[in-house]
Each structure stands twice: as C-alpha cells, then as structure tokens.
Design an enzyme around this catalytic site. Structure first.
Site, PDB file in Angstrom:
ATOM      1  CG  ASP A  43      -5.516 -34.050  33.363  1.00 29.52           C
ATOM      2  OD1 ASP A  43      -4.736 -35.020  34.153  1.00 29.52           O
ATOM      3  OD2 ASP A  43      -5.081 -33.283  33.824  1.00 29.52           O
ATOM      4  N   GLY A 102       5.830 -39.343  40.138  1.00 34.20           N
ATOM      5  CA  GLY A 102       5.355 -37.947  39.418  1.00 34.20           C
ATOM      6  C   GLY A 102       3.914 -38.210  39.765  1.00 34.20           C
ATOM      7  CB  SER A 104       0.091 -34.562  41.556  1.00 33.41           C
ATOM      8  OG  SER A 104      -0.796 -34.840  40.357  1.00 33.41           O
ATOM      9  CG  HIS A 109      -4.844 -41.430  38.073  1.00 34.78           C
ATOM     10  ND1 HIS A 109      -4.413 -41.023  39.994  1.00 34.78           N
ATOM     11  CD2 HIS A 109      -4.102 -40.418  37.420  1.00 34.78           C
ATOM     12  CE1 HIS A 109      -3.912 -39.987  39.753  1.00 34.78           C
ATOM     13  NE2 HIS A 109      -3.079 -39.747  38.649  1.00 34.78           N
ATOM     14  CG  HIS A 111      -2.362 -39.779  33.181  1.00 35.32           C
ATOM     15  ND1 HIS A 111      -2.362 -38.781  33.409  1.00 35.32           N
ATOM     16  CD2 HIS A 111      -2.016 -40.445  34.804  1.00 35.32           C
ATOM     17  CE1 HIS A 111      -2.102 -37.843  35.034  1.00 35.32           C
ATOM     18  NE2 HIS A 111      -1.095 -39.509  35.312  1.00 35.32           N
TER      19      HIS A 111
HETATM   20  P1  5GP Z   1      -0.609 -37.283  38.397  1.00 38.79           P
HETATM   21  O1  5GP Z   1      -0.253 -36.583  38.684  1.00 38.79           O
HETATM   22  O2  5GP Z   1      -1.132 -38.233  39.903  1.00 38.79           O
HETATM   23  O3  5GP Z   1      -0.222 -38.580  38.055  1.00 38.79           O
HETATM   24  O4  5GP Z   1      -2.123 -37.180  38.079  1.00 38.79           O
HETATM   25  C1  5GP Z   1      -2.950 -36.415  38.517  1.00 38.79           C
HETATM   26  C2  5GP Z   1      -3.492 -35.270  37.475  1.00 38.79           C
HETATM   27  O5  5GP Z   1      -4.788 -35.059  38.442  1.00 38.79           O
HETATM   28  C3  5GP Z   1      -2.459 -34.621  36.614  1.00 38.79           C
HETATM   29  O6  5GP Z   1      -2.312 -34.757  34.952  1.00 38.79           O
HETATM   30  C4  5GP Z   1      -3.771 -33.301  36.917  1.00 38.79           C
HETATM   31  O7  5GP Z   1      -3.479 -32.179  35.704  1.00 38.79           O
HETATM   32  C5  5GP Z   1      -5.337 -33.999  37.657  1.00 38.79           C
HETATM   33  N1  5GP Z   1      -5.863 -32.599  38.336  1.00 38.79           N
HETATM   34  C6  5GP Z   1      -5.683 -32.325  39.691  1.00 38.79           C
HETATM   35  N2  5GP Z   1      -6.949 -32.206  39.958  1.00 38.79           N
HETATM   36  C7  5GP Z   1      -7.681 -31.930  39.333  1.00 38.79           C
HETATM   37  C8  5GP Z   1      -9.284 -31.260  39.180  1.00 38.79           C
HETATM   38  O8  5GP Z   1      -9.396 -30.689  39.751  1.00 38.79           O
HETATM   39  N3  5GP Z   1      -9.866 -31.668  38.242  1.00 38.79           N
HETATM   40  C9  5GP Z   1      -9.205 -32.214  37.654  1.00 38.79           C
HETATM   41  N4  5GP Z   1     -10.300 -32.878  36.031  1.00 38.79           N
HETATM   42  N5  5GP Z   1      -7.643 -32.972  37.224  1.00 38.79           N
HETATM   43  C10 5GP Z   1      -7.573 -32.792  38.298  1.00 38.79           C
END
Ligand code: 5GP
Ligand code: ZN
Length: 123
Positions: A43, A102, A104, A109, A111
C-alpha cells in the site's frame, strides 16, 4: 459496474480503474506476490509495518458486487501465502465495502495488515 469483468479495452471505466492499470503494468507497484488470478503489492500509505493490498486481476467493484465466489477464494489464498512467506505471527485482513466503510478504490481488494499490535474494534 455490478459485474465481474475482464480488462476490456472498450470499457472506459476499466481503462480508468487504478488497480486495473496496475494489473496491466501501466502504474508502478512494489509487487509482493502474483499468480494467475491475483496481484499483491505494498500500500502506498501503509497503516502498519506490513500493509499489502491483494486484488483479483479480474475487475469487480467490491465484495457486494462480486458475482464469482472463486474470486474470494483466490484473494484469500494469496493472502495466506503472503502471510506464510513473510512469517507473520499475527495479521488482519480487511476489505472496505462502500464509501462509508472507507472504500476509496472501487476495484475489490483486501488489506493485509501486520507488524504491530492490532486493536479491536476497528474505527
Ligand atoms: P480502500 O480505501 O479502498 O479500502 O483502500 C485503497 C487503498 O489503496 C488505500 O489504502 C490507499 O492507500 C491505496 N492506494 C491508493 N492509491 C494507490 C497507489 O497509487 N498505489 C498504491 N500502492 N496504493 C494506493
Ligand atoms: Zn479495476
């Protein structure tokens, strides 16, 4: 989007999807693991010493939108392999479904978080 899709060059939503771009090699990643069905990478904004994102190569928006349950098996099996390869003594797997939870990035995906004490309940 509401359905599992391959990276269709005629589908602008998939062309714009950040994680589909990673699958296609258009955006650099710190790759942790890859097999036929999944890709895993660090991440960009880690919330723990180990913070790996595991994604299906096939686009699906979220858990709720996933039609093929094999996708869940693939991402969890990859998480298990990564945890084993990294000899993680404890870890947490989280998937945010929907903006208010949460989420985004709207490509499914999970984590994988490890390397520090993980409190409960999560925020
Ligand atoms: P969500 O918020 O959808 O559960 O998780 C999305 C994750 O993608 C976040 O933890 C964020 O830090 C990660 N993320 C967003 N843009 C990028 C990117 O360009 N590269 C990487 N490696 N992670 C990203
Ligand atoms: Zn995607």
């Amino acid at each position: 989007m509401g359905s599992d899709s391959t990276s269709d060059s005629n589908n602008p939503q998939l062309q714009d999807c950040l994680f589909c771009k990673m699958v296609r090699g258009e955006i650099p990643i710190q790759k942790v693991f890859e097999d036929d069905h999944t890709l895993a990478f660090d991440d960009i904004n880690p919330q723990a010493p180990t913070h790996v994102l595991i994604i299906p190569k096939t686009h699906t928006d979220s858990i709720a939108d996933t039609k093929d349950p094999a996708i869940f098996a693939h991402v969890l099996a990859s998480a298990q392999k990564i945890a084993e390869a990294k000899s993680l003594s404890h870890f947490r797997i989280v998937s945010n479904n929907g903006q208010e939870a949460g989420q985004s990035v709207f490509h499914l995906h999970i984590h994988l978080l490890a390397g520090r004490p993980l409190s409960w309940p999560p925020g």
